[in-house]
Design a protein around this motif. Structure first.
Motif, short mmCIF file in Angstrom:
data_model
loop_
_atom_site.label_atom_id
_atom_site.label_comp_id
_atom_site.label_asym_id
_atom_site.label_seq_id
_atom_site.Cartn_x
_atom_site.Cartn_y
_atom_site.Cartn_z
N GLN A 134 0.84 -1.18 0.00
CA GLN A 134 0.00 0.00 0.00
C GLN A 134 0.89 1.25 0.00
N ILE A 135 0.48 2.22 -0.79
CA ILE A 135 1.24 3.47 -0.80
C ILE A 135 0.85 4.27 0.44
N THR A 136 1.83 4.79 1.15
CA THR A 136 1.51 5.52 2.37
C THR A 136 2.00 6.96 2.31
N ARG A 137 1.38 7.77 3.11
CA ARG A 137 1.83 9.15 3.25
C ARG A 137 2.13 9.40 4.73
N PRO A 138 3.35 9.08 5.15
CA PRO A 138 3.66 9.22 6.57
C PRO A 138 3.71 10.70 7.00
N GLU A 139 3.22 10.97 8.19
CA GLU A 139 3.35 12.31 8.76
C GLU A 139 3.70 12.16 10.25
N ILE A 140 4.07 13.27 10.86
CA ILE A 140 4.37 13.17 12.29
C ILE A 140 3.06 13.13 13.04
N ARG A 150 5.96 9.69 23.16
CA ARG A 150 6.79 10.14 22.04
C ARG A 150 5.97 10.17 20.76
N TRP A 151 6.47 10.92 19.79
CA TRP A 151 5.74 11.02 18.53
C TRP A 151 6.19 9.92 17.58
N ILE A 152 5.33 9.67 16.60
CA ILE A 152 5.71 8.67 15.59
C ILE A 152 5.57 9.29 14.21
N LYS A 153 6.16 8.62 13.23
CA LYS A 153 5.94 9.05 11.85
C LYS A 153 5.24 7.91 11.14
N ALA A 154 4.01 8.16 10.79
CA ALA A 154 3.24 7.09 10.15
C ALA A 154 2.09 7.69 9.36
N ASP A 155 1.50 6.86 8.54
CA ASP A 155 0.35 7.28 7.75
C ASP A 155 -0.88 7.26 8.65
N ARG A 156 -1.50 8.41 8.78
CA ARG A 156 -2.61 8.54 9.73
C ARG A 156 -3.73 7.54 9.43
N HIS A 190 9.71 3.93 -2.35
CA HIS A 190 10.65 3.00 -1.78
C HIS A 190 9.96 2.33 -0.60
N ASP A 191 9.86 1.01 -0.64
CA ASP A 191 9.21 0.29 0.45
C ASP A 191 7.78 0.72 0.65
N GLY A 192 7.14 1.18 -0.42
CA GLY A 192 5.75 1.60 -0.29
C GLY A 192 5.59 2.98 0.30
N ILE A 193 6.70 3.63 0.65
CA ILE A 193 6.55 4.98 1.17
C ILE A 193 6.81 5.95 0.02
N LEU A 194 5.82 6.80 -0.23
CA LEU A 194 5.91 7.66 -1.40
C LEU A 194 7.02 8.67 -1.24
N LYS A 195 7.81 8.83 -2.30
CA LYS A 195 8.82 9.89 -2.26
C LYS A 195 8.07 11.21 -2.16
N GLU A 196 8.69 12.12 -1.43
CA GLU A 196 7.98 13.35 -1.13
C GLU A 196 7.51 14.10 -2.37
N ILE A 249 5.42 13.48 -4.73
CA ILE A 249 5.07 12.84 -6.01
C ILE A 249 3.55 12.66 -6.08
N PRO A 250 2.93 13.25 -7.12
CA PRO A 250 1.48 13.14 -7.23
C PRO A 250 1.10 11.73 -7.67
N PHE A 251 0.15 11.18 -6.96
CA PHE A 251 -0.12 9.77 -7.15
C PHE A 251 -1.58 9.46 -6.86
N ILE A 252 -2.17 8.58 -7.65
CA ILE A 252 -3.53 8.13 -7.33
C ILE A 252 -3.60 6.60 -7.38
N ASN A 253 -4.24 6.07 -6.35
CA ASN A 253 -4.35 4.62 -6.21
C ASN A 253 -5.45 4.08 -7.10
N LYS A 254 -5.15 3.03 -7.83
CA LYS A 254 -6.19 2.35 -8.59
C LYS A 254 -6.84 1.30 -7.71
N PRO A 255 -8.10 1.02 -7.75
CA PRO A 255 -9.07 1.72 -8.59
C PRO A 255 -9.52 3.01 -7.93
#
Ligand SMILES: Nc1ncnc2c1ncn2[C@@H]1O[C@H](COP(=O)(O)OP(=O)(O)OP(=O)(O)O)[C@@H](O)[C@H]1O
Ligand SMILES: [Mg+2]
Length: 570
Positions: A255-261, A294-300, A539-545, A547-553
């Motif tokens: 799965q493509i993820t968008r990690p945030e703090i 502590r904080w984490i960096k992960a896709d909400r 890389h490893d499913g984490i989107l490079k910063e 990069i515009p992307f849409i998941n199919k379908p």
């Protein structure tokens, strides 16, 4: 010599022979007494004991040597009589099992074993009597504290001068076996994940074509016709299929993820209202959140999915109500993780645990819970925990469970935490990125006519997307492969605004294509689409910063809003 006692005595001395050899002599000294206490003479009888003493010393040294080895080797040694009673044991036994050696003497070896295995020992003892060979057997021994240790024994009957004894030698393989099992389990899930990911990928393309095609026809059918309802039904079902494949992709970590703090506490608090609605009134929810978490960096959305799945499972486990506790805290010592997982990570971690007082699980069930499609529920899909597992792994975390029938269940999720420094660095970067986007956005002027170059190798998918784009009044140029796209771009370089391309295509990847095309059209924008992450853009499913992307379908609305987003960033 006689110390007042005029009787025979003994003495050992060294003497030196004529040839300058030292000899050890044992003397017997007898006084010859005349009258009262008057020694007339002394008779000395000397025996040369040099050799004998040497042999004795060797024997002692030998015994010490053997005894040192016996008690320090990493092997548990029991000597038993024919009834299986312990005659002696070595110090390693003391160390591993916590018993003192004298406590063990005379004890029946079966008493040390797990109850279910006591009959095994009877069989082994009788077999040892009849057969003269080494038997290898695995047994669980209970330590003094009641812990179970898995021991691999080699046992045999040996003849000694004092008769025949039975010798049990054993290795403690508890830890090793745990690690092996963990590895095997991980490999198994990895293999299943690969399979699931592959299927999901193809499925995604099929569903994209179905959804997009239906969406393209829908506006042309009037809404009171039966056809309209049927089309709607197809769309709904296909979307359900799409959400299923998304879960499969999560499990296989594609799965493509968008990690945030993130502050996990905030995520949980924001979900509380919804969670309460889900669990109903008979289940009491307690939040036990560490204020200094502590904080984490992960896709909400991924983290929300983890919590949702675990909470829904907890609810299902408590049909007649109960307690649900969500806890967060910092992990202070990696030993704590080791105790659960058998691995010692380097980073700092936080713990999210979700506890219910429900029906619990048997060992057999626990061994399958992370497998996709494993369910004990009538209407379950069995993808909940597979998704959780995939997400946790993708975030370099760990998951563990404690549960027993009727005893409730706790899931433990360890996630890598950010240090303060890391957190500040990421924040700074995010702010500067936002400012830049803002500056760019101010400078835009949206053109009325927008031409999109659509590159997609699968014809039904391409046709369906084209229909959607035309519905929104975009001009569409289509190419079925990158080479064709390059030719079209050369011809229409003054009109093309946006490249909408698949990521994985035969011959050239989507991002390679984009890199080629920007030489022809310098202001070209790009939007990638894929149902599959790939190292080409992620890389490893984490989107490079950025990069515009849409998941199919995707639905037509999702596509439009993505396209708008990309064009805004001009
Ligand atoms: N908290 C829990 N208490 C008892 N059993 C549980 C708990 N969580 C999971 N299980 C067991 O693990 C199985 C798999 O869980 P999972 O969430 O993967 O699938 P599911 O809940 O059956 O279906 P889905 O989540 O896809 O609707 C469940 O069917 C249940 O037997
Ligand atoms: Mg579930």
């Amino acid at each position: 010599i006689f110390q007042g006692e005029l009787s025979q005595t003994t003495l050992e001395t060294e003497v030196i022979s004529k040839s300058k050899n030292k000899k050890l002599i044992s003397w017997s000294i007898t006084p010859l007494i005349l009258g009262e206490k008057e020694i007339e003479a002394v008779v000395l009888v000397g025996v040369d004991i040099t050799e004998r003493r040497k042999a004795e010393m060797n024997l002692i040294r030998e015994r010490d040597f053997i005894s040192t080895i016996l008690h320090t080797v990493d092997v548990l040694i029991f000597s038993l009589n024919h009834e299986g009673k312990i005659i002696r044991a070595n110090k390693t036994v003391e160390k591993v099992l916590g018993y003192k050696l004298n406590e063990l003497e005379g004890k029946y070896i079966g008493e040390l074993l797990d109850k279910e295995e006591r009959d095994d020992i009877k069989k082994i003892l009788s077999e040892l009597k009849s057969k003269r060979e080494i038997l290898v057997h695995e047994n669980h021994i209970l330590t003094r504290k009641g812990e179970k240790k898995l021991i691999v024994f080699h046992s045999n009957a040996v003849k000694s001068k004092s008769g025949e004894i039975i010798l049990f030698t054993g290795h403690d393989v508890t830890e090793r076996r745990k690690t092996e099992n963990r590895l095997r389990e991980m490999q198994r899930l990895e293999a299943v994940g690969k399979l699931a990911g592959g299927v999901a990928h193809d499925f995604n393309n099929i569903l994209t074509a179905i959804i997009s095609s239906v969406e393209a026809i829908l506006p042309t059918v009037s809404s009171n016709k039966p056809l309209y309802r049927n089309l709607k039904e197809i769309k709904t079902v296909a979307e359900r299929g799409a959400s299923l494949t998304r879960q499969l992709l999560a499990f296989s970590r594609k799965q493509i993820t968008r990690p945030e703090i993130l502050n996990l506490n905030t995520v949980i608090k924001e979900m509380t209202k919804m969670l309460k609605r889900i669990i109903g009134e008979n289940i009491e929810l307690t939040l036990n959140l560490d204020r200094n978490l502590r904080w984490i960096k992960a896709d909400r959305s991924q983290i929300e999915e983890v919590i949702m799945n675990l909470v829904v499972n907890a609810r299902d486990a408590m049909p007649r109500g109960g307690k649900l506790i969500i806890q967060t805290r910092n992990i202070i010592s990696t030993q704590e993780i080791y105790n659960f997982i058998g691995e010692k990570p380097h980073k700092k971690y936080i713990l999210l645990s979700i506890t219910d007082t429900g029906i619990g699980m048997t060992k057999e069930i626990i061994s399958h819970i992370y497998e996709p499609f494993f369910t004990t529920k009538r209407k379950g899909t069995g993808l909940g925990l597979s998704t959780v597992y995939g997400i946790v792994k993708q975030n370099k975390g760990y998951i563990a469970v404690k549960s027993a029938p009727t005893q409730g269940t706790t899931f433990y999720i360890f996630l890598p935490a950010l240090s303060k420094k890391e957190r500040e660095k990421i924040k700074k970067k995010e702010i500067s990125h936002k400012i830049e986007t803002y500056k760019k956005a101010k400078a835009i002027h949206l053109r009325k006519e927008i031409t999109i170059l659509l590159v997609e190798d699968e014809a039904p998918v391409r046709r369906a997307i084209k229909k959607i784009l035309q519905l929104y009044k975009f001009n569409v140029l289509e190419a079925k492969n990158p080479n064709e796209a390059i030719k079209i771009a050369q011809k229409y370089k003054h009109t093309i605004t946006l490249l909408l391309t698949d990521v994985i295509m035969p011959g050239m990847s989507g991002s390679d294509l984009f890199n080629r095309l920007v030489h022809i059209i310098p202001n070209l924008k790009v939007l990638y689409m894929s149902g599959y992450t790939d190292n080409v853009i992620a890389h490893d499913g984490i989107l490079k910063e950025g990069i515009p992307f849409i998941n199919k379908p995707f639905t037509s609305e999702e596509l439009l809003s993505k396209i708008k987003e990309v064009l805004q960033e001009e």
